[in-house]
Design an enzyme around this catalytic site. Structure first.
Site, mmCIF file in Angstrom:
data_model
loop_
_atom_site.group_PDB
_atom_site.id
_atom_site.type_symbol
_atom_site.label_atom_id
_atom_site.label_comp_id
_atom_site.label_asym_id
_atom_site.label_seq_id
_atom_site.Cartn_x
_atom_site.Cartn_y
_atom_site.Cartn_z
ATOM 1 N N HIS B 15 -16.967 21.798 29.816
ATOM 2 C CA HIS B 15 -16.340 20.489 29.971
ATOM 3 C C HIS B 15 -15.502 20.184 28.721
ATOM 4 O O HIS B 15 -15.619 20.835 27.694
ATOM 5 C CB HIS B 15 -17.358 19.368 30.247
ATOM 6 N N CYS B 34 -15.915 17.413 20.667
ATOM 7 C CA CYS B 34 -16.011 17.517 22.126
ATOM 8 C C CYS B 34 -14.664 17.296 22.789
ATOM 9 O O CYS B 34 -14.518 17.488 23.994
ATOM 10 C CB CYS B 34 -17.032 16.519 22.670
ATOM 11 N N HIS B 40 -15.202 23.317 25.885
ATOM 12 C CA HIS B 40 -16.307 24.129 25.399
ATOM 13 C C HIS B 40 -17.358 24.091 26.516
ATOM 14 O O HIS B 40 -17.044 23.678 27.630
ATOM 15 C CB HIS B 40 -16.852 23.542 24.087
ATOM 16 N N HIS B 42 -21.840 24.431 27.879
ATOM 17 C CA HIS B 42 -23.271 24.314 27.613
ATOM 18 C C HIS B 42 -24.071 25.071 28.674
ATOM 19 O O HIS B 42 -23.589 25.320 29.773
ATOM 20 C CB HIS B 42 -23.708 22.835 27.655
ATOM 21 N N ASP B 80 -22.695 25.243 38.989
ATOM 22 C CA ASP B 80 -22.977 26.488 38.275
ATOM 23 C C ASP B 80 -21.690 27.247 37.946
ATOM 24 O O ASP B 80 -20.865 27.484 38.828
ATOM 25 C CB ASP B 80 -23.882 27.359 39.167
ATOM 26 N N HIS B 81 -21.522 27.636 36.680
ATOM 27 C CA HIS B 81 -20.343 28.377 36.239
ATOM 28 C C HIS B 81 -19.043 27.644 36.571
ATOM 29 O O HIS B 81 -18.023 28.272 36.855
ATOM 30 C CB HIS B 81 -20.316 29.788 36.831
ATOM 31 N N GLU B 124 -28.483 18.793 27.356
ATOM 32 C CA GLU B 124 -27.148 19.334 27.114
ATOM 33 C C GLU B 124 -27.231 20.447 26.060
ATOM 34 O O GLU B 124 -26.589 21.483 26.172
ATOM 35 C CB GLU B 124 -26.238 18.205 26.632
#
Lengths: 134, 134, 134, 134, 134, 134
Positions: B15, B34, B40, B42, B80-81, B124
């Site tokens: 995100h 951020c 980037h 998580h 996911d991904h 997170e």
């Protein structure tokens, strides 16, 4: 749209559970090995939980940078690598992790105003934790 | 005999915290690193807590297989991904983890009916977590 | 009296596993969900292991402050909150965690001289880790 | 059929990194916050790794009960809830975790004969660990 | 450019440490509570480490999808939610975690050819782990 | 000055989810792999949370030594290394972790009087946990 945010900080410190107004035998009976002379220590993990409306513009409960800055100046700088028994906060109170919880809760409650301070949780070891919410 | 059951799912995603309606300077000020261009990511850990009577026959709050199936189809397959900024859910909202909590809570609340959905908690990082319970 | 010291750093980043010289079908076949468009991300945990004689005076393999300072300037400042695909280090190489290991190992090996750099280990998720030792 | 067995023990203790033969300024420069007066502490996690043939009858490298008994009498009873600086083992040496590793390795190596002592690894915090294998 | 990749799988299973050729007293003496009638169980965490050249094109030691597929068909489907004592692999051997390590190592070594199988490590509990590397 | 204290205990045990009054097909349908013949097992982690005023003299909610002693005699000695299906507590009830929570909660609630028993939480695996608070 009220959410909770929990932030975790870690610092090593030492303490000894001992009350001068109790006899040596009583101290030993109440505190066991935690009364060993010269003290021992822990890697304390402190978790502060705050709550608030999720801001419609920023998508945040509060800015983590503000929370970290407050924690560093008011909590970490005081307790990190300290002997708790030698701090003013524990001049009159035994530095049990229950009392450390209350002390850190009061610091956040008095000074951090960007979100509602809900709870302090401290892991003393991987087997023990304590919580205080006022 | 009401009990709570918490199930944990993990998925990696990316995100970037950025609002077009704010200036670059304001974005940088609010979101710090951020807001780095290109985003980037998580390893998000999502914990869903449901509650209900413990069934006298089966001994269960609800069937984990049902919960997993619901989570896979309605949550994991979507997030996911993924790059959260590119998902329809975040077309109008910043993909902060607060907002991700609310989004996933709403998905479970609307669709999962085998037990009462109580709370979504998302880790997170190992230092940050968020909770939303409606 | 040679001992090993391992220090752990964590940072979030994003990546996409994709090679332009392979077809879309081949990329999808080789990388699966890691080839999803727009990328995804991880909380990378990097562990650097160094070795050396335990100094008779200081009792240390090397000073952690020196290691942390080197890591911050040469590794964290580059990779923290980054999109790995956009970094010069991965202009010609796919930013797999194997290649990230090699890259970070080379940075420490070339520049950190206070102890012998033995190994880099990276946890990509709680289920995957990678090691490189030259 | 040689296998390795690793057993983990945890105990809290305190220490202060300080050498009398160095000036206060030098102590502060070398040890940083670890030189704070009155000391600090950690939850030390000690992992001992032993190896040996898997016994054809018992299926074991060695009996965990023997290893635990040895560890309790020779290691835990000494270091648990102790101030490391006050122990005879550290009368002449700084109680760094490197030196604690060497000390505990030597105790196992001298006294535990049911399997080959391979390595001691100590986690001082969740970010630092040390290993010594002779 | 040889790197190591470690992948972690988890499954619950039960076992009882007991040899028919030993008397009840001897079984109790050797295995302690692990000899309790009717058995007990663990959440086993199996880590397989493989090594190989990092492929210049794909940037990978081997494809995780291949490793996962092999593990699922040859290991997980056999041991997941099983009573180890009832499996053919332990008809003649006690299902100690040492022997489970050797068994799983042999399965990977015989059948997985995409990278070099280096080691199997099994965590039986948070305090015990075992390794076997042939 | 009311605080909460949470203490964590771990023990391995086995169970099989199965009801004689249901057909084999129904058992399989409801419980899936947890109905496998001969059972399977887990490393159960039990967390008991108690609350109370922080004693002005001792600084404690209650003495951990008392809590540990109670837990050992009344909980650990019963469930550690046991097959839950064979225990009197589960003669009439399926040994699901929901029911184990209720059982352990009732044991603490009936017998532990040094602080208020608030909650039992059990981690069955790293992905599942259950809570019961009466």
């Amino acid at each position: 749209m009220k959410a909770h945010l929990t932030r975790r900080y870690q610092f090593p410190a030492s303490h000894r559970l001992h009350r001068d107004e109790m006899s040596d035998a009583e101290n030993r009976d109440v505190y066991g090995k935690c009364n060993n002379p010269h003290g021992h220590g822990h890697n304390y993990a402190v978790e502060v939980t705050v709550s608030g409306q999720v801001d419609a513009k920023t998508g945040m409960v509060c800015n983590l940078a503000d929370l970290d800055q407050f924690a560093r100046v008011n909590v970490i700088d005081t307790f990190d690598h300290a002997n708790l028994n030698c701090l003013p906060a524990f001049a009159e109170k035994v530095p049990s992790t229950e009392n450390l919880c209350i002390e850190i809760y009061d610091i956040f409650k008095r000074g951090f105003t960007r979100a509602k301070v809900e709870k302090i949780r401290i892991e003393e070891t991987s087997k023990n934790s304590f919580e205080y919410s006022g």
